[in-house]
Write a protein that holds these residues in place. Structure first.
Motif, PDB file in Angstrom:
ATOM      1  N   ILE A 160      -4.098  -6.413 -62.584  1.00  0.00           N
ATOM      2  CA  ILE A 160      -2.854  -6.305 -63.380  1.00  0.00           C
ATOM      3  C   ILE A 160      -1.694  -5.872 -62.479  1.00  0.00           C
ATOM      4  O   ILE A 160      -0.590  -6.458 -62.513  1.00  0.00           O
ATOM      5  CB  ILE A 160      -3.044  -5.316 -64.546  1.00  0.00           C
ATOM      6  N   PHE A 161      -1.914  -4.846 -61.637  1.00  0.00           N
ATOM      7  CA  PHE A 161      -0.862  -4.375 -60.739  1.00  0.00           C
ATOM      8  C   PHE A 161      -0.477  -5.441 -59.719  1.00  0.00           C
ATOM      9  O   PHE A 161       0.702  -5.599 -59.372  1.00  0.00           O
ATOM     10  CB  PHE A 161      -1.316  -3.090 -60.022  1.00  0.00           C
ATOM     11  N   MET A 162      -1.484  -6.195 -59.219  1.00  0.00           N
ATOM     12  CA  MET A 162      -1.197  -7.259 -58.244  1.00  0.00           C
ATOM     13  C   MET A 162      -0.393  -8.382 -58.884  1.00  0.00           C
ATOM     14  O   MET A 162       0.485  -8.986 -58.244  1.00  0.00           O
ATOM     15  CB  MET A 162      -2.497  -7.800 -57.659  1.00  0.00           C
ATOM     16  N   LEU A 163      -0.692  -8.669 -60.153  1.00  0.00           N
ATOM     17  CA  LEU A 163       0.061  -9.723 -60.848  1.00  0.00           C
ATOM     18  C   LEU A 163       1.532  -9.376 -60.973  1.00  0.00           C
ATOM     19  O   LEU A 163       2.399 -10.261 -60.937  1.00  0.00           O
ATOM     20  CB  LEU A 163      -0.546  -9.955 -62.242  1.00  0.00           C
ATOM     21  N   THR A 164       1.834  -8.077 -61.131  1.00  0.00           N
ATOM     22  CA  THR A 164       3.249  -7.665 -61.252  1.00  0.00           C
ATOM     23  C   THR A 164       3.998  -7.841 -59.937  1.00  0.00           C
ATOM     24  O   THR A 164       5.239  -7.917 -59.925  1.00  0.00           O
ATOM     25  CB  THR A 164       3.333  -6.191 -61.677  1.00  0.00           C
ATOM     26  N   ILE A 165       3.241  -7.938 -58.820  1.00  0.00           N
ATOM     27  CA  ILE A 165       3.899  -8.096 -57.510  1.00  0.00           C
ATOM     28  C   ILE A 165       3.936  -9.561 -57.098  1.00  0.00           C
ATOM     29  O   ILE A 165       4.986 -10.082 -56.700  1.00  0.00           O
ATOM     30  CB  ILE A 165       3.167  -7.253 -56.438  1.00  0.00           C
ATOM     31  N   SER A 166       2.763 -10.257 -57.161  1.00  0.00           N
ATOM     32  CA  SER A 166       2.718 -11.665 -56.738  1.00  0.00           C
ATOM     33  C   SER A 166       1.591 -12.386 -57.457  1.00  0.00           C
ATOM     34  O   SER A 166       0.417 -12.067 -57.262  1.00  0.00           O
ATOM     35  CB  SER A 166       2.526 -11.760 -55.225  1.00  0.00           C
ATOM     36  N   VAL A 167       1.940 -13.359 -58.271  1.00  0.00           N
ATOM     37  CA  VAL A 167       0.955 -14.148 -59.016  1.00  0.00           C
ATOM     38  C   VAL A 167       0.133 -15.002 -58.061  1.00  0.00           C
ATOM     39  O   VAL A 167      -1.092 -15.124 -58.189  1.00  0.00           O
ATOM     40  CB  VAL A 167       1.643 -15.031 -60.077  1.00  0.00           C
ATOM     41  N   LYS A 168       0.801 -15.579 -57.038  1.00  0.00           N
ATOM     42  CA  LYS A 168       0.142 -16.498 -56.106  1.00  0.00           C
ATOM     43  C   LYS A 168      -0.993 -15.800 -55.341  1.00  0.00           C
ATOM     44  O   LYS A 168      -2.107 -16.323 -55.237  1.00  0.00           O
ATOM     45  CB  LYS A 168       1.190 -17.054 -55.124  1.00  0.00           C
ATOM     46  N   ILE A 169      -0.690 -14.594 -54.833  1.00  0.00           N
ATOM     47  CA  ILE A 169      -1.693 -13.860 -54.061  1.00  0.00           C
ATOM     48  C   ILE A 169      -2.846 -13.415 -54.983  1.00  0.00           C
ATOM     49  O   ILE A 169      -4.024 -13.454 -54.604  1.00  0.00           O
ATOM     50  CB  ILE A 169      -1.050 -12.644 -53.362  1.00  0.00           C
ATOM     51  N   GLY A 272       0.145 -12.899 -47.917  1.00  0.00           N
ATOM     52  CA  GLY A 272       1.201 -11.924 -48.145  1.00  0.00           C
ATOM     53  C   GLY A 272       2.221 -11.904 -47.018  1.00  0.00           C
ATOM     54  O   GLY A 272       3.441 -11.786 -47.260  1.00  0.00           O
ATOM     55  N   ALA A 273       1.754 -12.064 -45.774  1.00  0.00           N
ATOM     56  CA  ALA A 273       2.674 -12.050 -44.622  1.00  0.00           C
ATOM     57  C   ALA A 273       3.625 -13.244 -44.691  1.00  0.00           C
ATOM     58  O   ALA A 273       4.852 -13.099 -44.495  1.00  0.00           O
ATOM     59  CB  ALA A 273       1.867 -12.066 -43.333  1.00  0.00           C
ATOM     60  N   PHE A 274       3.057 -14.427 -44.950  1.00  0.00           N
ATOM     61  CA  PHE A 274       3.926 -15.619 -45.053  1.00  0.00           C
ATOM     62  C   PHE A 274       4.902 -15.494 -46.225  1.00  0.00           C
ATOM     63  O   PHE A 274       6.066 -15.909 -46.136  1.00  0.00           O
ATOM     64  CB  PHE A 274       3.066 -16.881 -45.205  1.00  0.00           C
ATOM     65  N   THR A 275       4.438 -14.916 -47.326  1.00  0.00           N
ATOM     66  CA  THR A 275       5.318 -14.746 -48.492  1.00  0.00           C
ATOM     67  C   THR A 275       6.437 -13.757 -48.180  1.00  0.00           C
ATOM     68  O   THR A 275       7.592 -13.954 -48.587  1.00  0.00           O
ATOM     69  CB  THR A 275       4.505 -14.227 -49.701  1.00  0.00           C
ATOM     70  N   ALA A 276       6.115 -12.684 -47.442  1.00  0.00           N
ATOM     71  CA  ALA A 276       7.135 -11.687 -47.069  1.00  0.00           C
ATOM     72  C   ALA A 276       8.164 -12.296 -46.129  1.00  0.00           C
ATOM     73  O   ALA A 276       9.376 -12.042 -46.250  1.00  0.00           O
ATOM     74  CB  ALA A 276       6.456 -10.472 -46.424  1.00  0.00           C
ATOM     75  N   ILE A 277       7.677 -13.139 -45.188  1.00  0.00           N
ATOM     76  CA  ILE A 277       8.612 -13.803 -44.250  1.00  0.00           C
ATOM     77  C   ILE A 277       9.542 -14.727 -45.002  1.00  0.00           C
ATOM     78  O   ILE A 277      10.752 -14.828 -44.702  1.00  0.00           O
ATOM     79  CB  ILE A 277       7.806 -14.587 -43.176  1.00  0.00           C
ATOM     80  N   ALA A 278       8.987 -15.364 -46.042  1.00  0.00           N
ATOM     81  CA  ALA A 278       9.816 -16.289 -46.838  1.00  0.00           C
ATOM     82  C   ALA A 278      10.729 -15.531 -47.799  1.00  0.00           C
ATOM     83  O   ALA A 278      11.539 -16.141 -48.501  1.00  0.00           O
ATOM     84  CB  ALA A 278       8.925 -17.242 -47.619  1.00  0.00           C
ATOM     85  N   GLY A 279      10.601 -14.202 -47.862  1.00  0.00           N
ATOM     86  CA  GLY A 279      11.459 -13.406 -48.744  1.00  0.00           C
ATOM     87  C   GLY A 279      10.941 -13.272 -50.152  1.00  0.00           C
ATOM     88  O   GLY A 279      11.644 -12.767 -51.035  1.00  0.00           O
ATOM     89  N   GLY A 280       9.706 -13.701 -50.399  1.00  0.00           N
ATOM     90  CA  GLY A 280       9.136 -13.621 -51.739  1.00  0.00           C
ATOM     91  C   GLY A 280       8.806 -12.190 -52.162  1.00  0.00           C
ATOM     92  O   GLY A 280       8.899 -11.846 -53.347  1.00  0.00           O
ATOM     93  N   ILE A 281       8.386 -11.357 -51.211  1.00  0.00           N
ATOM     94  CA  ILE A 281       8.110  -9.934 -51.474  1.00  0.00           C
ATOM     95  C   ILE A 281       8.642  -9.099 -50.329  1.00  0.00           C
ATOM     96  O   ILE A 281       8.878  -9.608 -49.220  1.00  0.00           O
ATOM     97  CB  ILE A 281       6.577  -9.672 -51.620  1.00  0.00           C
TER      98      ILE A 281
END
Length: 589
Positions: A160-169, A272-281
């Motif tokens: 549940i907590f992970m879903l609030t941050i990133s659905v994809k991950i 998560g690293a690629f998503t952070a680089i893309a500005g997603g998180i």
């Protein structure tokens, strides 16, 4: 075979759940506290991520904001610790209450089991079920309560907590999760049958150890030590093999699930690293996700360990439940008569009985004993003398025919009232740990000291009791281990002397007593038997010459009956027995 094991396992789980339901209040509190503990624990990575995001760049740090977050984290940690402590207390309460209930019901079951079951199973094996198996079950159950609920709630909460941050991950994590579950499930199925075999072999080993320790004098007297060691090594070897197999399969669970869990952590890190680089998180959110990945996978390690422990616990529980589900002794009829005081008349009409259906023992046995008669029963070993006593006491029920006491069929009266009318002294003594007095008053708990002493004097036990360190208050070891065999038999005789029931059964009652004391005991018995129906089983024919009637048994039948002189005059089977004991002895002298 696999289907039968699964059904057996499901049945055991269902029975365990019936015990757990009794403590649903504690169980509910434990689940709520588990949820609180997990929620607070999972909130910490969120705060950690926020603190990371407050470190903006080199030299730019919001210390005031970080301090506020640290204070909040300290409060949450304290609350988590308190909730966890209370939850563990609830789990302990549930577990040990269940174990108490199971042991209590198992012991009550043993008290209600027919003598046939006790005769057919070793004492050590039964003790192993009630003690060792229940202990193993307790360990698995406690671990299950402590880690299983918390683990399940942690997995759900983390997702549940992970879903609030990133659905994809989160989706990537969920896709890999079934691999861990499949591995744990495969190993769990393998381990149940192995743990069951381990538990059974452990019971066999306990029974053998109990047998050897209890009969160590006989073992040493016949130099049987090497054979006993070989037998023990053989059982121990089998226990080692099945234990190693069970432990091997259970031990590979953790490494296998850890591999899958490391895979989950790597996926979260890379995606998560690629998503952070893309500005997603943000970087703080990435650190929270990595923390959640650890917390998400940790319960799988714990649950996989719990599953293997639960397999052992369920295998042990199944053995205990097998004991508890054995058919009890046939209860007394609802309208059973309460035999107050028997008049001493005993009749056996067309009685047939055998321990094993295909092996005949007593067939069409008839006997009528008048009140006050002394009936001696003699015959070769295995002719049915002790079996007849078992039937009179209703330790076993007849296969056919009727036994009457005071004209009433024994099946129509309560067992307790029937047995209260018999006084029984056996060749094999039984004394429980406790004082001398406790053992004497077993059949008459409200007896006065004067009555106890009078009974002891009548049985000639008073003199040796007074020589003991604390007299009648001397505490005995288990089965009277600190007394001689003769002294133990005197105490058993005293026990009957105190009660003085209307009927007596003496089965080689003076076999361990010296000749001088035996003469005195025989005199005491003669007084005690006066006016009382008495059944005397004897191998030494000199002790039964004064009997009113002697029954000579062979192969479950009465082949001769009469008084001592009459039977000698017939020059039959009894005369041969008598001559073999006395004539041959005197000629050798």
């Amino acid at each position: 075979m696999k289907k039968r094991i699964n059904n057996h396992q499901r049945s055991t789980i269902k029975k365990v759940m019936n015990y757990i339901r009794r403590y649903w209040g504690y169980l509910g509190m434990s689940i709520v506290l588990a949820a609180v503990t997990v929620a607070l624990t999972l909130y910490l990575p969120v705060l950690t991520g926020r603190a990371v995001d407050l470190i903006l760049e080199k030299g730019v740090v919001d210390f005031a904001g970080i301090l506020a977050i640290l204070k909040k984290m300290a409060v949450i940690i304290l609350l988590t610790a308190a909730a966890q402590w209370i939850m563990n207390a609830c789990n302990n309460k549930i577990t040990y209450n269940i174990i108490r209930d199971i042991r209590k019901e198992a012991f009550e079951k043993i008290e209600r089991l027919p003598l046939k079951y006790i005769d057919g199973h070793s004492c050590g094996e039964i003790v192993s079920r009630v003690i060792a198996d229940v202990d193993q079950f307790a360990d698995g159950l406690l671990m299950g309560f402590t880690q299983f609920f918390t683990g399940i709630v942690t997995i759900l909460g983390t997702l549940i907590f992970m879903l609030t941050i990133s659905v994809k991950i989160t989706v990537a994590v969920v896709v890999i999760t079934p691999v861990s579950l499949l591995v744990a499930s495969f190993i769990a199925k393998k381990t149940f049958s192995m743990f069951k075999l381990q538990s059974e072999t452990r019971g066999e080993q306990t029974a053998f150890i109990e047998e050897m320790i209890g009969n160590q004098k006989v073992v040493q007297a016949f130099s049987h030590e090497d054979e006993a060691l070989e037998k023990f090594d053989e059982i121990n070897g089998r226990l080692q093999k099945c234990s190693l197999r069970a432990i091997f399969f259970s031990s590979i669970t953790n490494p296998a699930t850890r591999f899958v869990n490391s895979l989950v952590y790597a996926v979260v890190g890379v995606v998560g690293a690629f998503t952070a680089i893309a500005g997603g998180i943000s970087v703080g959110q990435l650190s929270a996700l990595l923390s959640y990945a650890n917390q998400y996978t940790k319960p799988f390690n714990e649950i996989s360990g719990v599953v293997t422990e639960l397999q052992n616990a369920l295998a042990c529980a199944a053995r205990v439940f097998e004991l508890m589900e054995e058919p009890s002794e046939v209860p007394d009829a609802p309208d059973a008569v309460n035999l107050e005081e028997a008049d001493g008349h005993v009749a056996l009409e067309h009685v047939s009985f055998s321990y094993v259906p295909e092996q005949k023992l007593i067939e069409d046995f008839n006997l009528s004993v008048k009140p006050g008669q002394r009936v001696a029963i003699v015959g070769p070993t295995g002719c049915g003398k002790t079996t007849l006593i078992n039937l009179l006491m209703r330790f076993y029920d007849t296969n056919s025919g009727t036994i009457r006491v005071s004209g009433v069929p024994v099946n129509d009266m309560t067992r307790k009232s029937l047995r209260n009318n018999y006084g029984m002294v056996l060749q094999e003594t039984w004394l429980r740990s406790g004082t001398i007095r406790d053992n004497i008053v077993m059949g008459k708990p409200d007896a006065t000291d004067e009555e106890v002493i009078a009974a002891a004097k009548a049985s000639h036990a008073h003199s040796f009791i007074k020589r003991l360190p604390h007299g009648y208050d001397t505490v005995m070891a288990e089965d009277g281990g600190n007394l001689s065999q003769g002294q133990k038999q005197l105490l058993c005789i005293t026990r009957v002397m105190l009660c003085l029931p209307p009927m007596l059964i003496l089965d080689e009652a003076t076999s361990s007593i010296d000749t001088r004391t035996e003469i005195k005991i025989q005199e005491a018995f003669a007084k005690m038997m006066k006016g009382r129906t008495s059944f005397i089983v004897a191998h030494r024919l000199s002790t039964i010459q004064e009997a009113d009637i002697i029954l000579v048994m062979k192969d479950g039948h009465i082949i001769e009956q009469g008084r001592h002189e009459e039977l000698l005059a017939k020059k039959g089977f009894y005369a041969n027995l008598y001559e073999s004991q006395f004539v041959n002895t005197s000629s050798q002298a």
